[in-house]
Design a protein around this motif. Structure first.
Motif, short mmCIF file in Angstrom:
data_model
loop_
_atom_site.label_atom_id
_atom_site.label_comp_id
_atom_site.label_asym_id
_atom_site.label_seq_id
_atom_site.Cartn_x
_atom_site.Cartn_y
_atom_site.Cartn_z
N SER A 167 -5.04 -15.39 32.94
CA SER A 167 -5.55 -16.76 33.00
C SER A 167 -6.44 -16.92 34.22
N ASP A 197 -7.40 -25.63 37.19
CA ASP A 197 -6.62 -26.84 36.92
C ASP A 197 -5.85 -27.24 38.18
N THR A 199 -2.73 -27.99 38.84
CA THR A 199 -1.48 -27.30 39.17
C THR A 199 -1.75 -25.90 39.70
N ILE A 200 -2.71 -25.20 39.09
CA ILE A 200 -3.07 -23.85 39.56
C ILE A 200 -3.71 -23.94 40.94
N GLU A 355 -3.59 -29.29 31.43
CA GLU A 355 -4.24 -28.09 31.93
C GLU A 355 -5.08 -27.42 30.84
N SER A 356 -5.90 -26.46 31.24
CA SER A 356 -6.67 -25.67 30.28
C SER A 356 -5.72 -25.00 29.30
N CYS A 358 -4.20 -26.71 26.84
CA CYS A 358 -3.22 -27.65 26.30
C CYS A 358 -3.68 -28.27 24.98
N HIS A 519 -8.67 -33.08 33.48
CA HIS A 519 -7.45 -32.56 34.12
C HIS A 519 -7.28 -33.16 35.51
N TYR A 535 0.53 -31.12 26.30
CA TYR A 535 1.10 -29.83 26.71
C TYR A 535 1.34 -29.00 25.45
N TYR A 556 6.51 -32.35 32.74
CA TYR A 556 5.14 -31.85 32.87
C TYR A 556 4.22 -32.90 33.50
N LEU A 560 2.08 -32.38 36.99
CA LEU A 560 0.64 -32.62 37.16
C LEU A 560 0.38 -33.51 38.38
N LEU A 583 0.62 -21.18 31.86
CA LEU A 583 0.89 -22.07 30.73
C LEU A 583 1.42 -21.22 29.58
#
Length: 610
Positions: A167, A197, A199-200, A355-356, A358, A519, A535, A556, A560, A583
């Protein structure tokens, strides 16, 4: 002031010292300076952020320090010293030994930095074999140790995998492992989280902080995100049009900024939770860098125009087949969108967040029938559009238009922006060529541009102006619904604020309904009436903006929000301690059928998946 801040404030033996750096490029036979007289230093274990918008010269500054600019097309003047050694006086062979050894760099887009033909293990091992006296077996063991250090799950088993199997966040971790392989004294991170994203991004920031604490590495962090600066930087250098306009401790920059441009950057940063006192979003405050005057923003009406939905989505499902084997048999399916339902009223903004991967962009494209849904209904102004033929769909698209993430890729470089705006109007036979010219002029004025700009080509505009052109093109057909797919995520913070303000103003004056796909939770809080959190292809929580942000129910949704950088230096050096995970995969066996999910009501209009 912390002990760490006190110690790093001592002006003794900086790891990196840059004095009067001027970088020029050869343009039409003459040297054009793009970075002028920039000076700063980075102490041992310190993080210094260079912040500014696109075109400010911050990336050119970092490339000049690394001497990665093309020699015959660039000229670097001034003094750049690393541990007292003048880098600008070194030969190319000597500089090659410095790069990746004493100083390393992480770039913005890891996929373009990693070689797709080599495994990630081989690429990290190469840096070790090049700069350290190691056997291949030792390099492999050290590479696996580095992958574990940057929290790559099952590091040993992933040594032989290629970049496309990772990812975006995991690829960036590989880049960090590669940069840290030779234990450099200085790490230069050039927008390392911009494409990730939220979270990342939070995980990467925590990782850099942790590795810095362990290895006492100095960090030069380049970004345009003031929220990121607040979380990671000890000191901040603000650049504007190639010049350093303000330098100081991060706390001083945030609380006592002196330069008008610094104030402009700070005023445009949306802070998560700042909307709790308001029933409906305010416009973003925008400070003019030249005058210092603030458009403080006026409150937008809380009234949604009309009660009947202009868009109704029910049970929308989209799966992509995975073919394998010599005969190309279907071996599995990607469950991209799974039983998604919502409605949208005139004058309302519903945000799809996640996120990417989802499924939010797939949902937007399926509504437009840019990809064909498998099942479900999409009703626009009382008419189900999924059974429509091509001719009827062309007519329907006058009512629903889409704004894409990358405005440059959305515009034909061979057409003037006037032609681009007029094209859909003429294709739908809504008027004559003369009427089209009048519409183009009107649309350009609506989006804050001037009619004479119709003769220019896309490359003659900035990113923010190009996005305004795309909005003007979408408005030319007088749509009822606009699907905005990450339409501001690629823009600098102040340009983002201007485009969002424009969309809010147009919504208020024209009664537009927006399906806002993003996002960025802080932006979503500003623009939304309602929010739907996605999600793994499902909407896991949906409700009014105040309910979602004030009382999030799903784990979730909470994750975020916890990952959003907070634009206050009080949280500097704190770690979120977020669990590192990718993810979950949406790939399922061919025979898999998703269970029918039930929702429980938390409050009026606020639903969460059971």
């Amino acid at each position: 002031m912390s002990v760490r801040e006190t110690s790093i404030a001592q002006p003794v033996d900086p790891v990196l010292s840059v004095q009067n750096l001027t970088t020029s490029f050869l343009v039409d036979g003459g040297w054009k300076p793009v970075v002028r007289n920039v000076s700063f230093s980075v102490a041992p274990g310190e993080t210094v952020a260079i912040v500014g918008e696109s075109g400010s010269g911050k990336s050119v500054t970092s490339l000049s320090v690394m001497r990665l600019l093309q020699e015959d097309q660039s000229r670097i003047e001034g003094k750049v010293t690393l541990d007292g050694r003048d880098l600008l006086s070194l030969s190319e062979d000597e500089m090659r030994k410095v790069r990746g050894n004493d100083v390393s760099m992480i770039f913005q887009e890891p996929m373009t930095s990693l070689n797709p033909l080599f495994t990630i293990g081989d690429q990290i091992s190469e840096a070790l074999l090049c700069h350290r006296a190691m056997s291949k077996a030792q390099a492999r063991a050290e590479t696996i140790h580095l992958l574990e250090k940057v929290r790559i799950p099952s590091a040993a088993s992933r040594f032989g995998e290629y970049p496309h199997r990772f990812s975006g966040g995991m690829r960036q971790r590989v880049m960090i492992a590669m940069a840290l392989a030779s234990k450099p004294k200085l790490l230069i991170a050039d927008e390392p989280t911009t494409a990730l994203d939220v979270t990342i991004q939070g995980q990467i920031l925590d990782l850099i902080k942790m590795l810095q604490d362990e290895q006492k590495t100095s960090v030069l962090f380049i970004t345009h995100d003031m929220g990121v600066v607040a979380e990671i930087a000890d000191r901040t250098v603000v650049m504007y049009r190639g010049e350093e306009v303000e330098t100081g401790a991060t706390g001083d920059i945030f609380h006592r900024a002196k330069h008008l441009y610094t104030r402009a950057l700070l005023s445009a940063v949306p802070a998560l939770g700042s909307m709790q006192a308001y029933a409906r979003p305010l416009r973003f405050p925008v400070v003019n860098a030249a005058t210092g005057k603030t458009d403080a923003g006026v409150e937008v009406s809380d009234t949604v125009v009309g009660n009947k939905p202009v868009l109704e989505v029910k049970g929308l499902t989209k799966r992509f087949d995975i073919h394998s084997g010599l005969l190309g048999r279907v071996s599995g399916r990607v469950h991209a969108v799974e039983n998604v339902s919502f409605d949208l009223c005139a004058g309302e903004t519903l945000s799809l967040v996640g996120e990417s991967g989802c499924g939010k962009s797939t949902t937007g494209r399926a509504i437009m029938r840019l990809i064909e849904p498998d099942t479900g209904t999409v009703i626009v102004e009382g008419r189900d559009i999924l059974p429509l033929g091509k001719r009827e769909m062309r007519e329907m698209r006058k009512s629903v238009q889409m704004i894409f993430q990358d405005p440059f890729a959305s515009l034909n470089p061979r057409m003037t922006v006037g032609q681009a705006i007029a094209e859909p109007y003429l294709e739908h036979k809504m008027g004559s060529a003369k009427e089209a010219r009048d519409v183009v002029a009107d649309m350009l004025l609506k989006v804050g541009l001037t009619p004479d700009m119709a003769q220019r080509y896309p490359h003659e505009f900035s990113g923010g102006q190009r996005q305004r052109v795309c909005i003007a093109r979408a408005l030319a057909l007088e749509p009822k619904v606009i699907v905005a797919d990450e339409s501001v995520s690629a823009l600098d913070v102040s340009i983002k604020a201007q485009v969002i303000n424009l969309m809010l103003d147009l919504q208020q004056s024209l009664g537009l309904a927006f399906l806002f796909i993003s996002h960025d939770m802080a932006v979503v809080e500003r623009v939304s009436h309602r929010v739907a959190v996605m999600y793994l292809g499902e909407i896991v929580e949906i409700g009014p903006r105040s309910a979602i942000f004030g009382n999030p129910q799903h784990d979730y949704t909470k994750k975020l929000m916890a990952a959003v950088p907070v634009p206050t230096p009080d949280r500097r050096h704190q770690k979120r301690k977020a669990i590192v995970e990718e993810l979950r995969s949406p790939i399922r066996p061919v025979e898999y059928e998703a269970d029918r999910r039930e929702y429980r009501t938390v409050s009026p209009g606020h639903l969460v998946i059971a």
